[in-house]
Design a protein around this motif. Structure first.
Motif, PDB file in Angstrom:
ATOM      1  N   VAL A  54       0.847  -1.190   0.000  1.00 43.76           N
ATOM      2  CA  VAL A  54       0.000   0.000   0.000  1.00 43.76           C
ATOM      3  C   VAL A  54       0.879   1.234   0.000  1.00 43.76           C
ATOM      4  N   GLY A  55       0.568   2.170  -0.887  1.00 42.97           N
ATOM      5  CA  GLY A  55       1.303   3.426  -0.928  1.00 42.97           C
ATOM      6  C   GLY A  55       0.921   4.345   0.211  1.00 42.97           C
ATOM      7  N   LEU A  56      -0.369   4.708   0.273  1.00 38.58           N
ATOM      8  CA  LEU A  56      -0.856   5.663   1.270  1.00 38.58           C
ATOM      9  C   LEU A  56      -2.278   5.316   1.670  1.00 38.58           C
ATOM     10  N   GLU A  57      -2.665   5.738   2.857  1.00 35.65           N
ATOM     11  CA  GLU A  57      -4.059   5.623   3.265  1.00 35.65           C
ATOM     12  C   GLU A  57      -4.757   6.937   2.955  1.00 35.65           C
ATOM     13  N   VAL A  58      -6.060   6.821   2.710  1.00 35.95           N
ATOM     14  CA  VAL A  58      -6.812   8.010   2.334  1.00 35.95           C
ATOM     15  C   VAL A  58      -8.188   7.966   2.995  1.00 35.95           C
ATOM     16  N   GLU A  59      -8.709   9.145   3.256  1.00 39.86           N
ATOM     17  CA  GLU A  59     -10.023   9.247   3.899  1.00 39.86           C
ATOM     18  C   GLU A  59     -11.133   8.807   2.944  1.00 39.86           C
ATOM     19  N   ASN A  60     -12.281   8.546   3.509  1.00 42.29           N
ATOM     20  CA  ASN A  60     -13.428   8.049   2.747  1.00 42.29           C
ATOM     21  C   ASN A  60     -14.182   9.197   2.079  1.00 42.29           C
ATOM     22  N   ARG A  61     -13.655   9.611   0.930  1.00 44.80           N
ATOM     23  CA  ARG A  61     -14.295  10.645   0.109  1.00 44.80           C
ATOM     24  C   ARG A  61     -14.225  10.188  -1.343  1.00 44.80           C
ATOM     25  N   TYR A  62     -14.982  10.850  -2.208  1.00 49.29           N
ATOM     26  CA  TYR A  62     -14.921  10.515  -3.623  1.00 49.29           C
ATOM     27  C   TYR A  62     -13.670  11.180  -4.203  1.00 49.29           C
ATOM     28  N   LEU A  63     -12.782  10.372  -4.790  1.00 48.30           N
ATOM     29  CA  LEU A  63     -11.458  10.822  -5.202  1.00 48.30           C
ATOM     30  C   LEU A  63     -11.285  10.788  -6.709  1.00 48.30           C
ATOM     31  N   PHE A  64     -10.339  11.590  -7.189  1.00 38.55           N
ATOM     32  CA  PHE A  64      -9.901  11.484  -8.578  1.00 38.55           C
ATOM     33  C   PHE A  64      -8.428  11.846  -8.660  1.00 38.55           C
ATOM     34  N   GLY A  65      -7.816  11.453  -9.782  1.00 34.49           N
ATOM     35  CA  GLY A  65      -6.403  11.729 -10.027  1.00 34.49           C
ATOM     36  C   GLY A  65      -5.570  10.477  -9.943  1.00 34.49           C
ATOM     37  N   TYR A  66      -4.431  10.487 -10.602  1.00 36.34           N
ATOM     38  CA  TYR A  66      -3.484   9.362 -10.608  1.00 36.34           C
ATOM     39  C   TYR A  66      -4.182   8.047 -10.947  1.00 36.34           C
ATOM     40  N   GLY A  67      -5.072   8.105 -11.914  1.00 40.85           N
ATOM     41  CA  GLY A  67      -5.759   6.906 -12.375  1.00 40.85           C
ATOM     42  C   GLY A  67      -7.215   6.840 -11.976  1.00 40.85           C
ATOM     43  N   MET A  68      -7.574   7.458 -10.869  1.00 42.14           N
ATOM     44  CA  MET A  68      -8.974   7.441 -10.434  1.00 42.14           C
ATOM     45  C   MET A  68      -9.741   8.532 -11.176  1.00 42.14           C
ATOM     46  N   ASP A  69     -11.014   8.236 -11.447  1.00 44.68           N
ATOM     47  CA  ASP A  69     -11.769   9.146 -12.297  1.00 44.68           C
ATOM     48  C   ASP A  69     -13.006   9.721 -11.626  1.00 44.68           C
ATOM     49  N   TYR A  70     -13.486  10.770 -12.225  1.00 42.96           N
ATOM     50  CA  TYR A  70     -14.820  11.303 -11.958  1.00 42.96           C
ATOM     51  C   TYR A  70     -15.595  11.160 -13.257  1.00 42.96           C
TER      52      TYR A  70
END
Length: 184
Positions: free
Chosen positions: A148-164
């Motif tokens: 695992v690179g990093l932990e992230v909070e539970n929100r809708y994310l985008f960037g670095y491969g993730m999309d909207y």
């Protein structure tokens, strides 16, 4: 649609900068190189989200390896997940191979469990997973990523491969959408 995407992007919170993500990828690569050094791994990029992570991780891996792709999607350019659709299966035989699944994020874990199970059913000797982000859902998940690179909070994310909605995968950082923007 482009106006909506521009609004989402303009109001989003930067959670991780490109520099922080690159450092996380460096750390992941060290751990993967140590663990899989003599395993002749097949790296399976989980399309589409894992494209950026895999592309940036591969040059950091020092062992001989082969690469293929798999696409099992629950989101299909939507903002909520549904049933898994198998869009692409690897062309490389998995029997007897050590497989490293590379994806952008471990969210609920449903897709990663399904992909791991598919690999095992195809005869993979071992299946490891590497995700750039592990989303903190404050509940147990059916699977944990090995790297695992990093932990992230539970929100809708985008960037670095993730999309909207299919857009913003190319954003140079990890961004979180504002809740009020998602409701519009």
């Amino acid at each position: 649609m482009l106006e909506e995407v521009k609004r989402i992007q303009a109001h989003a919170d930067l959670l991780y900068s490109e520099q922080q993500l690159e450092a996380a990828l460096d750390n992941m690569a060290v751990a993967i190189n140590r663990q899989l050094a003599d395993s002749n791994p097949l790296v399976l990029c989980v399309i589409n989200g894992g494209i950026v992570t895999a592309g940036k991780l591969l040059p950091r891996l020092t062992m001989p390896l082969t690469v293929d792709a798999i696409n099992a999607s629950r989101y299909q350019n939507q903002t909520s997940g549904g049933d898994i659709a198998w869009l692409l299966k690897p062309q490389t035989p998995l029997a007897g191979r050590t497989v490293l699944l590379v994806d952008d994020i471990l969210d609920a874990g449903i897709t990663l469990v399904a992909i791991r199970q598919y690999c095992l059913e195809q005869g993979a000797a071992a299946v490891y997973s590497a995700v750039l982000l592990d989303k903190n859902l404050n509940q147990s998940k059916p699977i944990a990523a090995d790297f695992v690179g990093l932990e992230v909070e539970n929100r809708y994310l985008f960037g670095y491969g993730m999309d909207y909605k299919g857009y913003l995968r190319n954003a140079a950082g990890i961004f979180a959408c504002q809740e009020e923007d998602l409701k519009q």
